[in-house]
Design an enzyme around this catalytic site. Structure first.
Site, short mmCIF file in Angstrom:
data_model
loop_
_atom_site.label_atom_id
_atom_site.label_comp_id
_atom_site.label_asym_id
_atom_site.label_seq_id
_atom_site.Cartn_x
_atom_site.Cartn_y
_atom_site.Cartn_z
N HIS A 306 0.85 -1.19 0.00
CA HIS A 306 0.00 0.00 0.00
C HIS A 306 0.88 1.24 0.00
CE1 HIS A 306 -3.17 2.82 1.15
NE2 HIS A 306 -4.00 1.89 0.73
N ASP A 363 -7.88 -5.33 -0.25
CA ASP A 363 -8.32 -6.20 -1.36
C ASP A 363 -7.93 -7.66 -1.18
OD1 ASP A 363 -7.51 -3.36 -3.22
OD2 ASP A 363 -9.54 -4.16 -2.98
C1 SDX Z 1 -6.11 0.05 -3.07
O1 SDX Z 1 -4.38 4.57 -2.11
C2 SDX Z 1 -5.28 3.92 -1.49
O2 SDX Z 1 -5.66 4.25 -0.41
C3 SDX Z 1 -5.86 2.72 -2.25
C4 SDX Z 1 -6.89 1.87 -1.52
C5 SDX Z 1 -8.15 2.63 -1.26
O3 SDX Z 1 -8.90 2.23 -0.35
O4 SDX Z 1 -8.46 3.57 -2.05
O5 SDX Z 1 -6.35 1.41 -0.30
C6 SDX Z 1 -7.27 0.66 -2.37
O6 SDX Z 1 -5.86 0.39 -4.20
C7 SDX Z 1 -5.23 -0.92 -2.32
C8 SDX Z 1 -4.00 -1.40 -3.17
C9 SDX Z 1 -4.49 -2.51 -4.11
N1 SDX Z 1 -3.45 -2.86 -5.06
C10 SDX Z 1 -2.81 -4.07 -4.99
O7 SDX Z 1 -2.99 -4.90 -4.11
C11 SDX Z 1 -1.86 -4.31 -6.14
C12 SDX Z 1 -0.55 -4.91 -5.61
N2 SDX Z 1 0.14 -3.85 -4.85
C13 SDX Z 1 0.99 -2.96 -5.55
O8 SDX Z 1 1.14 -2.94 -6.87
C14 SDX Z 1 1.56 -1.81 -4.72
O9 SDX Z 1 1.85 -2.26 -3.47
C15 SDX Z 1 0.71 -0.56 -4.68
C16 SDX Z 1 0.39 -0.07 -6.05
C17 SDX Z 1 -0.53 -0.79 -3.91
C18 SDX Z 1 1.54 0.53 -3.96
O10 SDX Z 1 2.69 0.65 -4.63
P1 SDX Z 1 3.65 1.96 -4.49
O11 SDX Z 1 3.43 2.64 -3.18
O12 SDX Z 1 3.55 2.77 -5.73
O13 SDX Z 1 5.07 1.28 -4.38
P2 SDX Z 1 5.89 0.73 -5.62
O14 SDX Z 1 5.00 0.16 -6.69
O15 SDX Z 1 6.87 1.78 -5.99
O16 SDX Z 1 6.64 -0.52 -4.92
C19 SDX Z 1 7.69 -0.26 -3.95
C20 SDX Z 1 8.50 -1.55 -3.89
C21 SDX Z 1 8.95 -2.03 -5.29
O17 SDX Z 1 10.13 -2.80 -5.14
P3 SDX Z 1 11.58 -2.01 -5.43
O18 SDX Z 1 11.60 -1.74 -6.92
O19 SDX Z 1 11.56 -0.77 -4.56
O20 SDX Z 1 12.58 -3.07 -4.97
O21 SDX Z 1 7.70 -2.61 -3.36
C22 SDX Z 1 7.52 -3.63 -4.35
C23 SDX Z 1 7.85 -3.00 -5.68
O22 SDX Z 1 8.30 -3.99 -6.61
N3 SDX Z 1 6.11 -4.04 -4.27
C24 SDX Z 1 5.69 -5.30 -4.42
C25 SDX Z 1 4.30 -5.24 -4.24
N4 SDX Z 1 3.93 -3.97 -4.00
C26 SDX Z 1 5.05 -3.22 -4.03
N5 SDX Z 1 6.35 -6.44 -4.70
C27 SDX Z 1 5.59 -7.57 -4.77
N6 SDX Z 1 4.25 -7.60 -4.58
C28 SDX Z 1 3.57 -6.45 -4.32
N7 SDX Z 1 2.26 -6.47 -4.16
#
Ligand code: SDX
Length: 431
Positions: A306, A363
């Site tokens: 998140h 989720d």
């Molecule tokens: C919702 O914003 C809100 O409040 C949203 C929400 C709401 O109620 O409105 O809470 C609802 O959208 C919840 C999130 C649902 N999405 C997912 O579950 C999709 C999977 N999660 C991600 O893609 C990710 O965690 C995000 C998009 C939710 C957040 O990502 P960020 O903050 O943009 O961070 P990032 O993508 O830059 O990742 C940071 C690091 C990366 O690794 P590095 O390159 O730094 O080594 O964390 C890793 C990413 O690869 N990473 C993950 C991961 N999520 C982040 N690695 C594996 N699995 C994951 N799920």
């Protein structure tokens, strides 16, 4: 603590005020930076940038705190109903009995949709995703229900709020029944908001749908948990589109489109599809955990991570408890829940997830609850949208009442060609 920041650029000093929120959050106010220093800031994805001041929802990511108008989400989930929480978000206070009754009556009064809207559904491609249908239908509501110019502005806005909150639920159920070639069920004014939805979705001339109070309660909790979440992607879309002073239906339609994305609200559908893939592959989670950690693999553990919560999403905790209660009540076992629990057990102990502060979000378990209700997977994000609607409405209302309101128009740093001349067609491609 200092209430100003000092910026030094090319030897020149600029003092920038620091804004402090009621929970002690601090922000450097750069609203005069371009005017005073000729500078803009860069922040891809607005990770470090606040777009507004807001009094609606407070989140503290490190501690997993979520409050709506100051009330903790745990208390709302335990004591409130979705309609009451919607009222709280939109109006700022919990309703008195009279206010609640009036709001509920208004939702009933505006629960039907114009019969001509059925033509939309009947000519929409049958394989269309329900989120695309919903976004289109909501935009169309403006034409079926234009502003009531003869009424005072405040009354017009409140009627539009009630129309949206009530009709989005009706449209979702209508879309589901038409997609299956089934009879459309109409809302009934003697049923509560959530009971009405389940009845409209699943009532059949062959087998009437028996309302189960525990499922109705679980649906209230599900929608309370989705009701608002400060400046998330879809809410920011509603504020940005709303800042151009379009009608509310168009701004909400933009929010629905943003929520559809698998990184945002679409993650509830993507999480179930991931769990089903693991189930079909025999239930071994190790390869999926490995892929999630592999930088060269774009696979992500859906339902994990998140932007704000760097600890357990408080909503995930509550939903997980509701899932167990509902499956127990239905005396049902869902193998996907076992897989989800094993993923969580392994991930929360794995250094990759710990170092990246990745925990289950709202989720991760919500799809399992929706499956228990009998909601089809492709409608999971529609369910999220119905829950988030009061949050979008309250944030839109706050933005149009904001004295600092401005048309949203970010700047950029240009990295393209410097000035060059036009080349006539017959001279192109020649070195
Ligand atoms: C919702 O914003 C809100 O409040 C949203 C929400 C709401 O109620 O409105 O809470 C609802 O959208 C919840 C999130 C649902 N999405 C997912 O579950 C999709 C999977 N999660 C991600 O893609 C990710 O965690 C995000 C998009 C939710 C957040 O990502 P960020 O903050 O943009 O961070 P990032 O993508 O830059 O990742 C940071 C690091 C990366 O690794 P590095 O390159 O730094 O080594 O964390 C890793 C990413 O690869 N990473 C993950 C991961 N999520 C982040 N690695 C594996 N699995 C994951 N799920």
């Amino acid at each position: 603590m200092e209430n100003k920041a000092l910026l030094i650029v090319d030897g020149k000093e600029y003092e920038l005020p620091i804004i402090v929120g009621t929970e002690g959050e601090r922000a450097i106010d750069i609203s005069r930076l371009l005017q005073d220093a000729g500078l803009i800031t860069m922040d891809p994805g607005y990770v470090n940038t606040g777009s507004c001041k807001s009094a609606i929802t407070f989140m503290e990511g490190e501690k997993g705190i979520l409050r709506h108008r100051g009330i903790p989400i745990e208390q709302l989930a335990e004591h409130s109903s979705f309609v009451e929480t919607a009222y709280l978000l939109i109006n700022g206070e919990l309703p008195t009995q009279e206010e609640f009754t009036n709001f509920s009556e208004s939702l009933n009064e505006h629960s039907l949709v114009h019969e001509d809207m059925r033509a939309f559904f009947e000519h929409y491609p049958s394989r269309a995703h329900p989120m695309g249908i919903l976004s289109s239908m909501v935009t169309a509501l403006q034409e079926f229900y234009p502003a009531l110019k003869d009424k005072p502005q405040e009354e017009q806005i409140n009627i539009t709020f009630a129309r949206l909150v009530s009709k989005l639920r009706t449209l979702a159920a209508m879309s589901y029944n038409i997609s299956r070639g089934h009879k459309v069920n109409y809302p009934k004014s003697d049923l509560s908001y959530c009971a009405n939805f389940l009845k409209m979705m699943f009532d059949s001339p062959v087998k009437p749908y028996d309302i189960d109070d525990d499922l109705v309660h679980a649906l209230n909790v599900f929608w309370i948990l989705h009701a608002d979440h400060e400046q998330n992607c879809s809410t920011s879309a509603v504020r940005l589109v709303g800042s151009a002073r379009v009608n509310l239906y168009a701004a909400i339609s933009a929010g629905i489109s943003a929520l559809w994305g698998p990184l945002h609200g679409g993650a509830n559908q993507a999480t179930i599809e991931m769990l089903e893939e693991i189930y079909r592959a025999g239930g071994d989670i190790a390869p999926f955990i490995a892929r999630a950690k592999d930088k060269n693999d774009e696979f992500r553990l859906m339902g994990f991570g998140h932007r704000v919560y760097k600890s357990y999403d408080p909503r995930a905790k509550i939903i997980s408890g509701v899932v167990h209660k509902v499956l127990g009540k239905l005396n049902r076992h869902d193998p996907l829940l076992d897989i989800a629990q094993r993923l969580e057990e392994v991930a929360v102990k794995d250094s990759y997830f710990i170092d990246h502060k990745l925990y289950p979000n709202v989720d991760f378990y919500s799809g399992i609850l929706l499956r228990a209700f009998g909601i089809p997977t492709n409608m999971f994000t529609v369910m999220f949208a119905i829950g988030r609607l009061p949050g979008w409405i309250s944030q839109w209302k706050e933005s149009i009442d904001d004295p600092d309101w401005k048309l949203h128009r970010p700047r950029q740093v240009y990295t393209g060609f410097t000035k060059r001349d036009y080349i006539p067609m017959n001279q192109r491609g020649k070195k």
